[in-house]
Design a protein around this motif. Structure first.
Motif, PDB file in Angstrom:
ATOM      1  N   LEU A  89      10.563  10.617   5.936  1.00  0.00           N
ATOM      2  CA  LEU A  89       9.773  11.558   6.727  1.00  0.00           C
ATOM      3  C   LEU A  89      10.659  12.666   7.275  1.00  0.00           C
ATOM      4  CD1 LEU A  89       7.219   9.437   8.756  1.00  0.00           C
ATOM      5  CD2 LEU A  89       6.700  11.358   7.269  1.00  0.00           C
ATOM      6  N   THR A  90      10.103  13.860   7.321  1.00  0.00           N
ATOM      7  CA  THR A  90      10.845  15.013   7.830  1.00  0.00           C
ATOM      8  C   THR A  90       9.878  15.918   8.576  1.00  0.00           C
ATOM      9  OG1 THR A  90      12.318  16.840   7.224  1.00  0.00           O
ATOM     10  CG2 THR A  90      10.472  16.407   5.744  1.00  0.00           C
ATOM     11  N   PHE A  91      10.409  16.738   9.438  1.00  0.00           N
ATOM     12  CA  PHE A  91       9.577  17.713  10.127  1.00  0.00           C
ATOM     13  C   PHE A  91       9.277  18.887   9.207  1.00  0.00           C
ATOM     14  CE2 PHE A  91      11.977  15.851  13.790  1.00  0.00           C
ATOM     15  CZ  PHE A  91      10.900  15.158  14.318  1.00  0.00           C
ATOM     16  N   VAL A  92       8.053  19.383   9.275  1.00  0.00           N
ATOM     17  CA  VAL A  92       7.669  20.610   8.574  1.00  0.00           C
ATOM     18  C   VAL A  92       7.559  21.708   9.627  1.00  0.00           C
ATOM     19  CG1 VAL A  92       5.895  21.770   7.201  1.00  0.00           C
ATOM     20  CG2 VAL A  92       6.474  19.368   6.747  1.00  0.00           C
ATOM     21  N   VAL A 136       0.863  -1.178   0.000  1.00  0.00           N
ATOM     22  CA  VAL A 136       0.000   0.000   0.000  1.00  0.00           C
ATOM     23  C   VAL A 136       0.899   1.226   0.000  1.00  0.00           C
ATOM     24  CG1 VAL A 136      -1.845  -1.192   1.266  1.00  0.00           C
ATOM     25  CG2 VAL A 136      -0.133   0.127   2.530  1.00  0.00           C
ATOM     26  N   PRO A 137       0.357   2.396  -0.347  1.00  0.00           N
ATOM     27  CA  PRO A 137       1.188   3.607  -0.314  1.00  0.00           C
ATOM     28  C   PRO A 137       1.845   3.808   1.047  1.00  0.00           C
ATOM     29  CG  PRO A 137      -0.892   4.056  -1.409  1.00  0.00           C
ATOM     30  CD  PRO A 137      -1.003   2.681  -0.838  1.00  0.00           C
ATOM     31  N   GLY A 138       3.130   4.112   1.029  1.00  0.00           N
ATOM     32  CA  GLY A 138       3.851   4.365   2.274  1.00  0.00           C
ATOM     33  C   GLY A 138       4.271   3.124   3.020  1.00  0.00           C
ATOM     34  N   GLN A 149       8.914  12.367  -2.793  1.00  0.00           N
ATOM     35  CA  GLN A 149       7.652  11.699  -3.049  1.00  0.00           C
ATOM     36  C   GLN A 149       7.810  10.191  -2.968  1.00  0.00           C
ATOM     37  OE1 GLN A 149       5.679  12.844  -6.694  1.00  0.00           O
ATOM     38  NE2 GLN A 149       3.687  12.218  -5.883  1.00  0.00           N
ATOM     39  N   ILE A 150       6.964   9.565  -2.138  1.00  0.00           N
ATOM     40  CA  ILE A 150       6.899   8.110  -2.093  1.00  0.00           C
ATOM     41  C   ILE A 150       5.524   7.692  -2.592  1.00  0.00           C
ATOM     42  CG2 ILE A 150       8.462   8.046  -0.115  1.00  0.00           C
ATOM     43  CD1 ILE A 150       6.002   7.154   1.542  1.00  0.00           C
ATOM     44  N   PHE A 192       6.581  20.178   0.138  1.00  0.00           N
ATOM     45  CA  PHE A 192       6.834  18.856   0.710  1.00  0.00           C
ATOM     46  C   PHE A 192       5.783  17.918   0.129  1.00  0.00           C
ATOM     47  CE2 PHE A 192       4.681  21.701   3.673  1.00  0.00           C
ATOM     48  CZ  PHE A 192       3.462  21.079   3.856  1.00  0.00           C
ATOM     49  N   PHE A 193       5.732  16.674   0.637  1.00  0.00           N
ATOM     50  CA  PHE A 193       4.780  15.690   0.122  1.00  0.00           C
ATOM     51  C   PHE A 193       3.974  15.116   1.282  1.00  0.00           C
ATOM     52  CE2 PHE A 193       8.281  15.989  -2.794  1.00  0.00           C
ATOM     53  CZ  PHE A 193       7.682  15.977  -4.049  1.00  0.00           C
ATOM     54  N   ALA A 194       2.677  14.922   1.046  1.00  0.00           N
ATOM     55  CA  ALA A 194       1.789  14.393   2.075  1.00  0.00           C
ATOM     56  C   ALA A 194       0.686  13.595   1.383  1.00  0.00           C
ATOM     57  CB  ALA A 194       1.224  15.520   2.927  1.00  0.00           C
ATOM     58  N   TYR A 195      -0.357  13.279   2.135  1.00  0.00           N
ATOM     59  CA  TYR A 195      -1.445  12.462   1.597  1.00  0.00           C
ATOM     60  C   TYR A 195      -2.686  13.310   1.364  1.00  0.00           C
ATOM     61  CZ  TYR A 195       1.438   8.538   3.079  1.00  0.00           C
ATOM     62  OH  TYR A 195       2.468   7.654   3.240  1.00  0.00           O
TER      63      TYR A 195
END
Length: 601
Positions: A135-138, A90-92, A175-176, A213-216
């Motif tokens: 993963l990184t902090f925003v 699954v994604p991630g 991006q993942i 950044f990238f998120a869902y």
């Protein structure tokens, strides 16, 4: 977010190629070693996940395999739930591979690499775990000229016109699978106005700047909504957080995308991020040498610190070095009692042990996630039995709740909210040369150890390095305490401190606490010595990532004049705290809180 957990592998102590997986750092029993991180999964059922079962061999003790089927293979037990993961990609997510080794009873290990180690098969996918590698902090930044304009990026550095970043949530820097870009848009006719969303097409009056950044776009297990709040104006203003409720003058939150919450700690509660089950030998701890030595007399260089005990604890210090004269028979102005005045050599430091104990208890009451290592040391020669008995008398009302006096290294959950006693004991002392505590056994009374709350050989962690100007070792501590041995050569002393930092990880694996004093005497005195040493260690730790890993055990490092490398996150004490091997997922250490800086000034 709380559903995510590390899954640890444990190696059998008697047979090195048997492995067990679980969600606890601490060994399952004496047969197994302390856990090492294997991958990230879930400790409860989340939509889309399934149980991963542990199966045990029926004809051999402590052989295990793991899969998503409850029914065991022939000669293996039916499964018990170990954790939860994904049955398919699954994604991630990232595959977890099963490797096997032949034998009368097959052996198995699990990791995220499909290539095999010698004697083991190439990996076959068993299930899928969580991919958190990118993963990184925003961080949010506030405009310096207008407190209600905000900017978000993955850097916490201070840019012209904007404040230094403060963490808001966690997302991806690249991006993942399953993530989408979160775009930054800027106002066309006004400088420094931004909004963020999942669309590359900007609203009227706004232009696309770049991908932030990238998120869902939709929720996946473990993520939370990130809400957009707006304030009217020309142009509109926006901020983003994990709370739907609004601040005055701002709208109620509207979901913009999905990301991860983070656990933020400060210098007063940084141990709250250390996972239960972690041996305290694996925790990187800043300390102070001669913790109460704030005063000098007759130009004798006896001052080693600026801050009080309470201030030190609030600034993140968790090792205290408390030097007690037995009896204050010749002190001036003693109004609180006559026992255990704190000294540095002949200089009274205007505080008594009972005051130190009270300040520590007050701190632990407010911060029950923390513990304090305390070396209680007899500063003058004297009768060790009298010293021990007086110590037990002074601590008696608080031993049950606030002290840890066993003679074995505890896990952090065994000593949170407590003072862990370190007992300075010299096995070579004689009747004519008594500088340490006694062994706990009176040769004329074989039952004498019963006066200790715990431990046949005396209460507390026995330390033999207090009076050894150099290196010393016992079953609990590996110590570097050269206060004069290398004082004529600061470079050599610095090399020894760095050597012990580099050895601390292996010492922790061996079950020992590294006690590594950065302080030293002679030469120019503690102040100038500490300026050079602390600056050197700050520069060293700022770049210390062996094997590319930030999380690694550094040991316990007592310092002189904490605060002399500043108050920022790059200050020496904060760098020690940031290097943690056993920190919980998505934890950010924020250094010294602003209110703590005020009371420390």
């Amino acid at each position: 977010m709380t559903a995510l957990t590390y899954v640890y592998w444990h190696r059998a102590a008697d047979i090195p190629d048997r492995y067990r997986l679980d969600t606890h750092i601490a060994p399952y029993n004496s047969t197994w070693g302390t856990g090492e991180i294997a991958f990230v999964a879930y400790n409860t059922h989340i939509t889309g996940t399934v149980p991963v079962y542990r199966h045990q061999a029926l004809n051999a003790s402590s052989y295990f395999y793991y899969d998503t089927n409850k029914i065991g293979k022939p000669d293996w037990s039916d499964g018990e739930i170990a954790f939860y993961a994904y049955p398919a990609k699954v994604p991630g997510s990232v595959p977890v591979y099963q490797h096997t080794a032949p034998g009368t009873t097959e052996r198995f290990y699990y990791d995220t690499n499909d290539f095999n180690n010698s004697g083991w098969s190439k990996g076959e996918v068993a299930f899928y775990a969580c991919d958190i590698s990118d993963l990184t902090f925003v961080y949010w930044h506030r405009a310096t000229d207008s407190p209600d304009r905000y900017y978000y990026d993955t850097k916490n550095t201070e840019e012209p016109g904007w404040s230094k970043g403060e963490a808001a949530f966690a997302a991806y820097s690249t991006q993942i699978s399953g993530t989408i870009p979160i775009y930054r848009h800027y106002a066309t006719n006004a400088s420094g106005y931004y909004y963020y969303d999942t669309h590359s097409t900007s609203k009227p009056g706004w232009n696309l700047e770049n991908t932030a950044f990238f998120a869902y776009a939709t929720p996946i297990p473990g993520t939370v909504p990130i809400y957009q709040h707006s304030a009217p104006g020309t142009p509109e203003k926006f901020y983003y957080d994990t709370n739907i409720s609004n601040h005055s003058g701002w709208s109620t939150g509207v979901i913009a995308f999905y990301a991860y919450t983070i656990n933020q700690t400060f210098s007063n509660n940084w141990m709250s991020a250390i996972q239960d089950g972690s041996p305290i030998s694996e925790i990187s701890i800043p300390g102070t040498h001669d913790s109460c030595a704030r005063f000098e007399k007759n130009l004798i260089h006896t001052q080693c610190q600026w801050f009080s005990i309470t201030q030190q604890l609030n600034r993140g210090i968790r090792f205290l070095d408390i030097r007690c004269k037995f009896k204050a028979d010749d002190e001036k102005g003693c109004t609180q009692g006559i026992y255990f005045p704190i000294h540095h050599a002949t200089t009274f430091q205007h505080i008594f042990f009972e005051e130190v104990q009270a300040q520590c208890i007050a701190f632990l009451t407010e911060n029950p996630s923390e513990f304090i290592l305390m070396n209680v040391q007899m500063e003058y020669e004297g009768d060790g039995n009298d010293f021990r008995e007086k110590f037990l008398e002074l601590t008696a009302p608080y031993q049950t709740v606030y002290w840890y006096m066993k003679d074995t290294i505890p896990a952090i959950n065994e000593c949170r909210g407590r003072i862990v006693l370190i007992r300075a004991y010299d096995p070579n002392q004689t009747e004519k040369n008594k500088k340490g505590w006694p062994s706990g056994i009176n040769p004329n009374d074989p039952n004498s150890f019963h006066i200790w709350p715990d431990g046949e050989h005396g209460g507390g962690l026995e330390w033999n390095g207090f009076d050894n100007d150099g290196e010393s070792h016992n079953i609990i501590f590996n110590t570097q305490n050269g206060w004069e041995k290398w004082s004529g050569n600061p470079e050599e002393k610095g090399n020894m401190v760095e050597k012990y930092i580099k050895n601390a990880e292996q010492n922790a694996v061996d079950g020992k606490i590294t006690l590594n004093f950065a302080s030293y005497a002679k030469s120019h005195g503690p102040g100038p010595n500490a300026q050079g040493m602390n600056t050197r260690l700050k520069n060293f730790l700022g770049n210390y990532r062996p094997g590319g890993k930030w999380g690694i055990a550094l040991g316990t490092i007592p310092l002189d004049f904490i605060g002399n490398t500043g108050d920022s996150n790059e200050a020496l004490e904060n760098l020690i705290i940031e290097h943690q091997k056993r920190q919980a997922l998505f934890t950010l250490y924020n250094g010294i809180a602003k209110w703590q800086l005020k009371i420390s000034s």
